[in-house]
Write a protein that holds these residues in place. Structure first.
Motif, PDB file in Angstrom:
ATOM      1  N   ARG A 524      33.226  29.666  40.931  1.00  0.00           N
ATOM      2  CA  ARG A 524      34.491  29.708  41.678  1.00  0.00           C
ATOM      3  C   ARG A 524      35.595  30.130  40.690  1.00  0.00           C
ATOM      4  NH1 ARG A 524      36.559  28.034  46.514  1.00  0.00           N
ATOM      5  NH2 ARG A 524      38.645  27.110  46.581  1.00  0.00           N
ATOM      6  N   HIS A 525      36.339  31.169  41.051  1.00  0.00           N
ATOM      7  CA  HIS A 525      37.289  31.728  40.102  1.00  0.00           C
ATOM      8  C   HIS A 525      38.569  32.185  40.799  1.00  0.00           C
ATOM      9  CE1 HIS A 525      34.911  35.030  41.744  1.00  0.00           C
ATOM     10  NE2 HIS A 525      35.909  35.856  41.428  1.00  0.00           N
ATOM     11  N   ALA A 526      39.545  32.561  39.990  1.00  0.00           N
ATOM     12  CA  ALA A 526      40.854  32.956  40.526  1.00  0.00           C
ATOM     13  C   ALA A 526      41.505  33.940  39.566  1.00  0.00           C
ATOM     14  CB  ALA A 526      41.746  31.724  40.704  1.00  0.00           C
ATOM     15  N   ALA A 527      42.441  34.719  40.104  1.00  0.00           N
ATOM     16  CA  ALA A 527      43.257  35.618  39.277  1.00  0.00           C
ATOM     17  C   ALA A 527      44.648  35.008  39.162  1.00  0.00           C
ATOM     18  CB  ALA A 527      43.330  37.006  39.912  1.00  0.00           C
ATOM     19  N   CYS A 528      45.054  34.695  37.946  1.00  0.00           N
ATOM     20  CA  CYS A 528      46.375  34.074  37.721  1.00  0.00           C
ATOM     21  C   CYS A 528      47.494  35.066  38.048  1.00  0.00           C
ATOM     22  CB  CYS A 528      46.502  33.646  36.264  1.00  0.00           C
ATOM     23  SG  CYS A 528      45.368  32.333  35.795  1.00  0.00           S
ATOM     24  N   PRO A 529      48.658  34.538  38.458  1.00  0.00           N
ATOM     25  CA  PRO A 529      49.797  35.429  38.733  1.00  0.00           C
ATOM     26  C   PRO A 529      50.169  36.260  37.507  1.00  0.00           C
ATOM     27  CG  PRO A 529      50.249  33.203  39.519  1.00  0.00           C
ATOM     28  CD  PRO A 529      48.984  33.126  38.719  1.00  0.00           C
ATOM     29  N   VAL A 530      50.489  37.516  37.747  1.00  0.00           N
ATOM     30  CA  VAL A 530      50.941  38.393  36.669  1.00  0.00           C
ATOM     31  C   VAL A 530      52.397  38.048  36.359  1.00  0.00           C
ATOM     32  CG1 VAL A 530      51.368  40.770  35.966  1.00  0.00           C
ATOM     33  CG2 VAL A 530      49.362  40.226  37.374  1.00  0.00           C
ATOM     34  N   LEU A 531      52.633  37.518  35.166  1.00  0.00           N
ATOM     35  CA  LEU A 531      53.982  37.127  34.779  1.00  0.00           C
ATOM     36  C   LEU A 531      54.778  38.319  34.274  1.00  0.00           C
ATOM     37  CD1 LEU A 531      56.128  34.981  34.255  1.00  0.00           C
ATOM     38  CD2 LEU A 531      55.007  34.464  32.091  1.00  0.00           C
ATOM     39  N   LEU A 532      54.134  39.149  33.482  1.00  0.00           N
ATOM     40  CA  LEU A 532      54.817  40.315  32.912  1.00  0.00           C
ATOM     41  C   LEU A 532      53.809  41.422  32.705  1.00  0.00           C
ATOM     42  CD1 LEU A 532      57.760  40.903  31.848  1.00  0.00           C
ATOM     43  CD2 LEU A 532      56.855  40.504  29.571  1.00  0.00           C
ATOM     44  N   GLY A 533      54.071  42.565  33.290  1.00  0.00           N
ATOM     45  CA  GLY A 533      53.171  43.697  33.138  1.00  0.00           C
ATOM     46  C   GLY A 533      52.595  44.156  34.468  1.00  0.00           C
ATOM     47  N   ASN A 534      51.609  45.017  34.379  1.00  0.00           N
ATOM     48  CA  ASN A 534      50.998  45.643  35.553  1.00  0.00           C
ATOM     49  C   ASN A 534      49.486  45.494  35.436  1.00  0.00           C
ATOM     50  OD1 ASN A 534      50.452  47.184  37.807  1.00  0.00           O
ATOM     51  ND2 ASN A 534      51.021  49.132  36.890  1.00  0.00           N
ATOM     52  N   LYS A 535      48.859  44.896  36.435  1.00  0.00           N
ATOM     53  CA  LYS A 535      47.427  44.618  36.360  1.00  0.00           C
ATOM     54  C   LYS A 535      46.643  45.494  37.330  1.00  0.00           C
ATOM     55  CE  LYS A 535      44.032  40.871  36.855  1.00  0.00           C
ATOM     56  NZ  LYS A 535      43.832  39.453  37.226  1.00  0.00           N
ATOM     57  N   TRP A 536      45.730  46.269  36.758  1.00  0.00           N
ATOM     58  CA  TRP A 536      44.780  47.075  37.522  1.00  0.00           C
ATOM     59  C   TRP A 536      43.368  46.584  37.207  1.00  0.00           C
ATOM     60  CZ3 TRP A 536      45.449  51.093  41.010  1.00  0.00           C
ATOM     61  CH2 TRP A 536      46.734  51.648  41.109  1.00  0.00           C
ATOM     62  N   VAL A 537      42.572  46.342  38.231  1.00  0.00           N
ATOM     63  CA  VAL A 537      41.174  45.983  38.046  1.00  0.00           C
ATOM     64  C   VAL A 537      40.329  46.764  39.047  1.00  0.00           C
ATOM     65  CG1 VAL A 537      41.688  43.635  37.232  1.00  0.00           C
ATOM     66  CG2 VAL A 537      41.261  44.030  39.666  1.00  0.00           C
ATOM     67  N   SER A 538      39.046  46.864  38.761  1.00  0.00           N
ATOM     68  CA  SER A 538      38.104  47.383  39.755  1.00  0.00           C
ATOM     69  C   SER A 538      36.833  46.558  39.631  1.00  0.00           C
ATOM     70  CB  SER A 538      37.820  48.875  39.550  1.00  0.00           C
ATOM     71  OG  SER A 538      37.299  49.105  38.266  1.00  0.00           O
ATOM     72  N   ASN A 539      36.192  46.321  40.748  1.00  0.00           N
ATOM     73  CA  ASN A 539      35.008  45.453  40.706  1.00  0.00           C
ATOM     74  C   ASN A 539      33.882  46.000  41.573  1.00  0.00           C
ATOM     75  OD1 ASN A 539      36.948  44.182  42.913  1.00  0.00           O
ATOM     76  ND2 ASN A 539      34.853  43.642  43.493  1.00  0.00           N
ATOM     77  N   LYS A 540      32.698  45.559  41.219  1.00  0.00           N
ATOM     78  CA  LYS A 540      31.490  45.936  41.948  1.00  0.00           C
ATOM     79  C   LYS A 540      30.764  44.646  42.313  1.00  0.00           C
ATOM     80  CE  LYS A 540      28.868  49.568  43.097  1.00  0.00           C
ATOM     81  NZ  LYS A 540      29.401  50.661  43.935  1.00  0.00           N
TER      82      LYS A 540
END
Length: 559
Positions: A524-540
């Motif tokens: 069980r997991h989560a993505a933390c809020p982006v505080l500063l910057g730009n987040k790009w991810v891709s998943n399979k």
């Protein structure tokens, strides 16, 4: 074309333009387009100013010329008009030239600017975006335990004093944040931001926001949290500024009455008096959410030296895979239970930029699994604009899902060689067949972008979670990080206390299922809020069908 047809076309255009800008705040990638839109509008506005200045200069020259002429003429009107040329020119000026001046003064120089503004307005964010961005700031405030002064001054973690992008909040900004919290009955944040607005007003900051309005919100929000004495203090200050304020006059009497009643009750029941509860931000009373936020702040579990000694970095060729014999990949153990592996330098800069380029035009607000019921939505391959709704356990009503603040798109292997190459790489490294996997999902997180704790796999009480796909459950997750994030944005595992920070060009991999097919609940997991910057991810997301019953990638089953 009839009136009805024209109306229909206009209505469709409005709907399209409205949908085009919905949820802009959920993707930094989409918000960057707005900066260029604004830059274009500024250029257009400057053109308008120059046009107005040219017009005004012409009017000034005309006035200057006539000022000198009339000053001379009125000294001896008869003598002046005795010259026939002066008489002719007076007739000409009054009959013709003053009309031209009138036309010049009345000429609207704003047509070009207004036309451009009207065209660009269809891409503007709406009230929902402004509210969403404001709530994102409040979420960052809670998650990373930031005080209002830190946010208002722009001194966020990761921001240096020399940063060209540092930005501050003015009184009207703080006031707006307080009002948005108030409209959501979030009196905790209302108080914080109205108090910050009041502080900046007291420091002499010039603004159109008046102190009476700030104190009105502040006193009521404090009262709603049960602090009558402070509510009374703010109300008295309000009345010292505006003695005729009707609501404050009524509140003063009411607060006085309630305070006297409270003190009487305290004397009578002093033995039963409860200790004052610590005030917390909205939603922090959920144990998992507290743990999730602690991990986001870097307050995770510290491994024992013995466990740490079992984590290694290595060069990996997946059992002498022909492609990786000469150039093995860099593999690092991030966590032991569940086993989380990071691959370094696994995707190139050009590949990441191409994936972003392909995905950006298709990014839409994500529709995902319901964190309350755990039910996964089955239309995984659709790029849907429909926002997820969940059951609110407090109100009993359906509400828009706020647990994922991002936009995503799906890329099919055959549409570009880069996507096909990435899919093949995942298969070669993991040893898992990706033919039955879901398409490559690309996500870009927005202001305070996050994804609260969830499972990637379908649980026992969700037998039909992936029935429409016909490929079984999600056996494993492969996640590319396609940008560095200055602060925040980590992937955390609340059940075990693991924190994985985003590193551009790397990927992390873990199994969601044991070899028995049972779900591994520690994933069980989560993505933390982006505080500063730009987040790009891709998943399979790799599925069960077509897989051999073995553990590739050097991963051993954990218990």
């Amino acid at each position: 074309m009839g009136v009805r047809s024209v109306c229909c076309i206009l209505l469709i255009s409005l709907i399209k333009s409205s949908s085009a800008h919905s949820d802009v705040f959920t993707s930094i990638g989409h918000m960057t387009d707005l900066l260029f839109t604004e830059k274009d509008l500024v250029t257009s506005l400057k053109d308008y100013i120059r046009a107005e200045e040219r017009k005004l200069e012409q009017v000034k020259q005309w006035a200057k010329k006539l000022d000198a002429l009339t000053a001379t003429a009125t000294q001896d009107p008869e003598g002046f008009l005795g010259h026939p040329v002066n008489a002719f020119k007076l007739m000409k000026r009054l009959n013709t030239e003053w009309g031209e001046v009138e036309d010049l003064v009345l000429k609207d120089m704003s047509d070009g600017f207004i036309s451009n503004l009207t065209i660009q307005r269809q891409y503007f964010p709406n009230d929902e975006d402004q509210t969403g961005a404001a709530k994102a700031l409040l979420r960052l405030q809670d998650t990373y335990q930031l005080d209002t002064q830190t946010i208002s001054s722009g001194d966020l973690p990761g921001v240096t004093t020399s940063s060209p992008f540092k930005s501050t909040l003015k009184v009207d900004d703080c006031f707006e944040l307080g009002k948005i919290a108030y409209s959501d009955a979030d009196y905790y944040h209302t108080e914080l931001w109205m108090a910050q607005a009041l502080k900046q007003l007291d420091e002499g900051e010039e603004t159109s926001v008046d102190v009476v309005s700030v104190l009105d919100y502040l006193s009521y929000s404090v009262y709603q949290q049960g602090e009558l004495e402070r509510a009374l203090e703010h109300t008295k200050r309000l009345l010292s500024v505006d003695p005729e304020h009707q609501r404050a006059l009524g509140n003063l009497k009411y607060f006085d009455y309630q305070l006297a009643k409270q003190k009487k009750a305290e004397k009578e029941q002093s033995a039963k008096e409860e200790s004052k509860k610590e005030r917390v931000g909205k939603g922090e009373y959920f144990p998992e959410k507290r743990k999730y936020q602690q991990l986001c702040r870097g307050q995770g579990v510290r491994m024992t030296p013995r466990r740490q000694s079992r984590l290694f970095c290595r060069y990996y060729n997946n059992n002498r895979h022909p492609f990786y014999m000469i150039g093995p990949v860099k593999q690092e153990d991030e966590w032991d239970r569940p086993r989380i592996i990071r691959y370094h330098d696994i995707i190139t800069e050009k590949e990441m930029e191409k994936v972003k380029e392909l995905a950006k035009p298709r990014l839409h607000r994500a529709t995902i699994s319901n964190p309350v019921t755990g039910v996964l939505e089955t239309a995984q391959y659709r790029i849907s604009k429909r926002r997820a709704t969940v059951h609110d356990p407090q109100t009993g009503k359906l509400t828009t899902a706020q647990y994922r603040v991002s936009k995503s798109a799906w890329l099919v292997a055959h549409e570009h060689p880069v996507v096909d190459r990435i899919n093949q790489r995942i298969e070669d490294i993991t040893g898992l067949d990706v033919k039955t996997a879901e398409e490559l999902q690309v996500a870009n997180y927005g202001v305070g972008g996050q994804y609260e704790p969830h499972f990637d796999f379908g649980r026992k009480d969700e037998p039909d979670a992936f029935k429409a796909l016909g490929t079984g459950n999600r056996i494993a997750t492969w996640l590319f990080y396609m940008s560095d994030v200055t602060a925040g944005g980590a992937t955390v595992f609340p059940e075990v206390g693991a924190t994985v920070k985003p590193m551009k060009g790397t990927a992390v991999f873990w199994y969601n299922l044991f070899s028995s097919g049972e779900g591994d609940y520690s994933t069980r997991h989560a993505a933390c809020p982006v505080l500063l910057g730009n987040k790009w991810v891709s998943n399979k997301w790799i599925h069960e069908r077509g897989q051999e019953f073995r553990r590739p990638c050097g991963l051993k089953e954990t218990d």
